[in-house]
Write an enzyme that holds these catalytic residues in place. Structure first.
Site, short mmCIF file in Angstrom:
data_model
loop_
_atom_site.label_atom_id
_atom_site.label_comp_id
_atom_site.label_asym_id
_atom_site.label_seq_id
_atom_site.Cartn_x
_atom_site.Cartn_y
_atom_site.Cartn_z
N ARG A 1 0.75 -1.35 0.15
CA ARG A 1 0.03 -0.03 0.01
C ARG A 1 0.96 1.29 0.02
NH1 ARG A 1 -3.07 -3.79 1.76
NH2 ARG A 1 -0.95 -4.61 2.43
N THR A 2 1.88 1.26 1.02
CA THR A 2 2.55 2.66 1.03
C THR A 2 3.19 2.77 -0.29
OG1 THR A 2 2.72 1.87 3.23
CG2 THR A 2 3.97 3.95 2.55
N LYS B 1 27.71 -3.72 -2.02
CA LYS B 1 29.03 -3.43 -1.87
C LYS B 1 29.72 -2.82 -0.88
CE LYS B 1 28.16 -2.08 -6.36
NZ LYS B 1 28.60 -1.36 -7.42
N ARG C 1 11.23 3.86 3.22
CA ARG C 1 10.89 3.07 4.29
C ARG C 1 12.05 2.09 4.65
NH1 ARG C 1 5.62 -0.91 4.74
NH2 ARG C 1 4.82 1.12 5.08
N HIS D 1 5.07 5.87 11.44
CA HIS D 1 4.77 6.01 10.25
C HIS D 1 3.76 6.88 10.11
CE1 HIS D 1 3.45 4.18 6.59
NE2 HIS D 1 2.99 2.89 6.93
#
Ligand code: CP
Length: 354
Positions: free
Chosen positions: A87-88, A116, A137, A170
């Site tokens: 969703r986000t 790396k 996120r 959030h």
């Protein structure tokens, strides 16, 4: 007054949230970087809700969509998600598309140069070289905030939007939750003097932490935290509510509260945070699920929300009940995130004039 780039990281991180907020804001008071819920007061919340509604209506016509797509075609967004999301991620992608932005994405650090050995700080600086906005996120609490600080002393201090950071915050989910509550109650006396019950994994659910913060901007909101003892809300959230003079209850009896609340905010058990194998599975969560029997206990004007994804805490038999708002809540995310990006890039007045 100091700005973000005047401060070393130890100086910045020692500040209280209230001291940090102005350092992260635009001149009009809206956040420049959106990092935590406490950046939104009532004025900013009302503005985001009004903009989201306006955008939602403008987007109903082909001409309106063309207008919106003409607002930010000169901006590019990096969507950097190293934690799973449907969703986000998709609502931010859609929001960028609505505003005409082009996007790039990294959804797994194993496919970027982090694999790396590049530091997160250098990765973010790299994204800022090519993009005008970073939506991120991450598993790590505070990484979005640290990235905003690190970019502030670079030549490209592009805005950062926190799309979920660790177990902590959030903020954009909380914005869409507020918008869903606002839409649900706007014709029925508004979002004041309401009782909101949060159910499930409140210890590890960042959405509840951010939403309970935002709800302190509304008069007379009573918070009820319902969970098994092992998954109850953190003392810091209770302390925060007490400091705001908000009423709250802590309980493990969902059925007793169902007839007495205006909104139920269900959450899933977040076993991805388990520290030992099977830890969550050993907790009895059977009394923290909603099906047709529980819907019969819920008031006729109450609403049922969930940030989603769900498992079995809301049975699919509830989906067709008009009090179930979670699918609308999810779509609201696209409008609210469009509004937030538009506000971040100062497009609000153009949208108001349309
Ligand atoms: N509510 C929410 O954050 O959903 P996703 O994890 O699917 O983005």
């Amino acid at each position: 007054m100091s700005t973000l780039h005047d401060l070393s990281w130890p100086e910045y991180s020692a500040l209280s949230i209230e001291q940090k907020v102005p350092l992260l804001a635009r001149p009009d008071g809206m956040p420049y970087h959106t990092l935590f819920a406490q950046q939104f007061g009532r004025k900013e919340l009302d503005r985001i809700c009004a903009l989201a509604t306006k955008i939602r209506f403008i987007a109903k016509s082909r001409e309106g969509m063309a207008f919106l797509a003409g607002l930010l075609p000169h901006k590019r967004a990096m969507i950097y998600f190293t934690q799973p999301s449907s969703r986000t991620f998709l609502s931010f992608l859609s929001a960028c598309q609505i505003l005409g932005m082009r996007t790039g994405e990294v959804r797994d650090s194993a496919v970027s140069s982090e694999f790396k050995g590049e530091s997160r700080e250098d990765s973010i600086r790299t994204f800022s070289s090519y993009f005008d906005l970073i939506v991120m996120r991450t598993q790590e609490k505070g990484l979005a905030e640290h990235s905003a600080w690190a970019l502030s002393s670079s030549d490209r201090p592009v805005p950062i939007l926190n799309a979920g950071s660790g177990k902590d915050q959030h903020p954009t989910q909380a914005l869409l939750d507020i918008y869903t509550l606002h839409r649900s109650f706007e014709k029925r006396g508004g979002l004041r003097n309401r009782t909101v019950m949060y159910v499930g994994d409140l210890a590890r659910g960042r959405t509840v932490r951010s939403l309970s913060n935002l709800l302190t901007n509304y008069e007379g909101i009573r918070h009820v935290f319902v969970a098994p003892p092992q998954l109850q809300i953190g003392q810091d959230i209770l302390d925060m509510l007490r400091a705001h003079g908000a009423e709250y209850e802590v309980s493990d009896d969902m059925r007793a509260w169902l007839p007495r609340v205006d909104a139920v905010y269900m959450t899933r058990i977040q076993d991805e945070w388990d520290e030992t194998k099977g830890e969550s599975a050993r907790i009895d969560t059977s009394r923290f699920k909603i099906g047709p029997d529980e819907m019969r206990l819920l008031g006729p004007n109450a609403i049922l929300m969930h940030p989603l994804p769900r498992r079995d805490e809301i049975s699919t038999e509830c989906d067709s009940d008009p009090r179930a708002k979670y699918w609308r809540q999810m779509r609201n995310g696209m409008w609210v995130r469009t509004a937030l990006i538009a506000a971040t890039f100062d497009c609000g007045e153009a949208i108001d004039r349309y």
